[in-house]
Structures are given as structure tokens and as C-alpha cells.
Scaffold this active site. Structure first.
Site, PDB file in Angstrom:
ATOM      1  N   TYR A 142       0.869  -1.182   0.000  1.00 59.30           N
ATOM      2  CA  TYR A 142       0.000   0.000   0.000  1.00 59.30           C
ATOM      3  C   TYR A 142       0.896   1.218   0.000  1.00 59.30           C
ATOM      4  CZ  TYR A 142      -3.686   3.195   1.765  1.00 59.30           C
ATOM      5  OH  TYR A 142      -4.569   4.228   1.951  1.00 59.30           O
ATOM      6  N   LYS A 170      -1.332  -1.274  -4.091  1.00 58.20           N
ATOM      7  CA  LYS A 170      -2.401  -0.287  -4.047  1.00 58.20           C
ATOM      8  C   LYS A 170      -1.730   1.079  -4.166  1.00 58.20           C
ATOM      9  CE  LYS A 170      -5.847   1.891  -1.061  1.00 58.20           C
ATOM     10  NZ  LYS A 170      -6.536   1.926   0.243  1.00 58.20           N
ATOM     11  N   ILE A 211      -8.939  -1.152  -4.873  1.00 62.03           N
ATOM     12  CA  ILE A 211      -9.216  -1.182  -3.435  1.00 62.03           C
ATOM     13  C   ILE A 211      -9.995   0.097  -3.149  1.00 62.03           C
ATOM     14  CG2 ILE A 211      -8.245  -1.262  -1.117  1.00 62.03           C
ATOM     15  CD1 ILE A 211      -5.979  -2.912  -2.201  1.00 62.03           C
TER      16      ILE A 211
END
Length: 302
Positions: A142, A170, A211
Site C-alpha cells: 500500500y 495499491k 481497493i
């Protein structure tokens, strides 16, 4: 064409909703409402859920609450394959323990921030991801340098992928140019849309998953938008994107948790309060979120 939908081989693809966590008025977790929310998202076009992310207020949860949220999501989803728990923590050992819990619950993947207790250099970042990857669950990185102060640059992502530590990223920076560099440096690394308000741009650039934040309130419309975008159907995607964008951009603002929960309340879902230090939206901010939500409803989105 490379599949962009959820599948058992790559269960981090498709629309994975970073779930908001329903709280009661006393700020306790309403696990029954959360289970119902997970089922509702899957029934309305989403592919899976991401519990214990920032939108799920994981930083405010006790260990017992955090573990139970994952178990609740797995049970509601009919198994762990469609569940990607956030496993971020201040220490690598703690993050690995959360990844091991996810493995025990049969989760298909986990989502991991870089070290966020300090501005770590590349050796520390690579060691952190390697440690968590030892839990045996596919790790999605992330990248959120706005909050963590650690930037997972395309070059570093390529090296993390070469290390065998991550399967996807992400990407939250909003810098669409990075998509092309990531594809050049690590063509097997899956790019996932990390901010709702660059969905179309990253889909066109080759993203294979999202996401997502705003499907918490508008799952069907967001599913239609995502599938049109990744299919290159701009005739469908662009007008829908323009219609929703005043709402989607709240996902990238500081008040995103409160904004999405307010939108959920306004469309008849259970958003509810947030735990401190987040405070309820007031004044012009609340008015703006309300207006964007009401516009989406008036445009026929759900």
C-alpha cells in the site's frame, strides 16, 4: 487480454472494498451490522472486502476487536478467499502476526503499509515486507506517502517484487504516470487503483483491481464504472465517472472516513459515528459531502 476480474488464482483483483466499520452510538463495534454490510457489498457487484484498513479505523481497535473483524468478514463472505485484511502495524513482528492470523482464517491476500512509525529507508522497507511475506499469504503493498512519509517508488516496488515480497500494489499517490513506469520495471506486478478519484485514469493505464472506498455507499454504480473502465468502454465509463467524481474525490481527503460513513447514512446504510480522534463532519464539509451524495442519488446511482 489480461483478466481484470476477481479470480481464485489472483484474489486481490477486481473490486475489493475497503470496508467502513459500523459502530454503535457508544462506539462499540457492531459485528452483526458489519457482517450484513459485507454480504450486501458482495451481493451488489463487489468482489471482496478489505477489513482493518484505514477506512475500517484499525488504528483505534483493540487486538480482540481487530481479530474478530477479520473472522466476521470471512464468515460473512463465505470463506477467506475474498477477504484481504489490512495487517499494518508499527512493528514488523506485529504485522507478521496479523498476516499469520489472516493465513489461519484462509484469507486470499493481505494489505500492508510500509513501516509507518518513522521514515524508513529502502533496506528497512524491504526487510519489513520480507518479514510479513514469511507468513505465507500474498502481500499487496500500500503506497500512501502522504500519510506514511515512505514512498514506494516504481523502482522500489520492482525490487520488492523481485524479492518475492509483494504481488501487487495499491497505488494511492494520484500520480498516474507511475502506472507506466511500474509496468515497465515490474510487468508481473499487479497495479491496483488506490484512490477513487483516479479510477478511470489508472484503469486506462492498466490497473487490474480497485481497493475502493465509495462502493461502501454506492456499490452497484461503482461496479458498473469499474468494469466499463477496465474494459476500455469509455462511452459508458466517462459520463458515469463525471457524474460520480464530486463524490469519489472525498476518498482522497483527510476526512474520508467520516465522509464515506455520512454518505452511507444518507443512502440508508449504517455508517454511524467514528472513533476519536476523528470527529463528526460539521459546517461546509458536511454540506459538501451531503450535496455530492444527494447528487449521486438524484442521478439514479445506487
Amino acid at each position: 487480454m489480461t483478466p481484470t476480474t476477481w479470480n481464485n488464482a489472483r484474489p486481490w483483483r477486481g473490486i475489493m472494498v475497503a470496508t467502513a466499520l459500523p459502530l454503535r452510538d457508544d462506539l462499540s463495534v457492531d459485528h452483526d451490522a458489519y457482517a450484513e454490510h459485507v454480504r450486501w457489498l458482495l451481493d451488489n457487484g463487489c468482489d471482496g472486502v478489505v477489513p482493518n484498513g484505514s477506512l475500517g479505523e484499525y488504528q483505534t481497535l483493540t487486538d480482540e476487536e481487530r481479530a474478530r473483524v477479520v473472522r466476521t468478514a470471512v464468515e460473512a463472505a463465505g470463506g477467506g478467499a475474498r477477504v484481504m485484511p489490512g495487517v499494518s502495524a508499527y512493528g514488523s513482528a506485529e504485522a507478521r502476526r496479523w498476516a499469520e492470523q489472516a493465513a489461519d482464517e484462509g484469507c486470499g491476500s493481505v494489505l500492508l503499509l510500509p513501516p509507518n512509525a518513522y521514515r524508513a529507508g529502502e533496506p528497512g522497507v524491504r526487510a519489513h515486507y520480507a518479514e510479513v511475506a514469511r507468513a505465507g499469504v500474498p502481500v499487496v503493498a500500500y503506497n500512501n506517502p502522504i500519510d506514511t512519509k515512505v514512498d514506494l517508488t516504481p523502482g522500489m516496488l520492482a525490487r520488492l517484487h523481485q524479492d518475492g515480497s509483494i504481488v501487487a500494489v495499491k497505488e494511492f499517490t494520484g500520480d498516474v504516470r507511475r502506472a507506466y513506469e511500474i509496468a515497465e520495471l515490474a510487468p508481473e506486478l499487479d497495479l491496483l487503483i488506490g484512490a477513487d478519484d483516479v479510477l478511470l485514469e489508472l484503469a486506462v493505464a492498466g490497473a487490474v483491481g480497485w481497493i475502493a472506498g465509495y462502493p461502501n455507499a454506492f456499490p452497484a454504480a461503482c461496479a458498473t464504472l469499474y468494469h466499463a473502465a477496465v474494459a476500455g468502454d469509455l462511452e459508458t465509463a466517462l459520463p458515469l465517472y463525471k457524474s460520480l467524481h464530486s463524490l469519489l474525490r472525498w476518498d482522497s481527503k483527510t476526512e474520508f472516513v467520516q465522509a464515506i460513513k455520512l454518505s452511507m447514512d444518507l443512502v440508508g446504510r449504517r455508517g454511524g459515528p467514528t472513533r476519536p480522534p476523528r470527529s463528526p463532519l460539521t459546517g461546509e464539509t458536511a454540506v459538501a459531502v451531503r450535496a455530492a451524495t444527494e447528487k449521486a442519488v438524484a442521478d439514479g446511482h445506487r
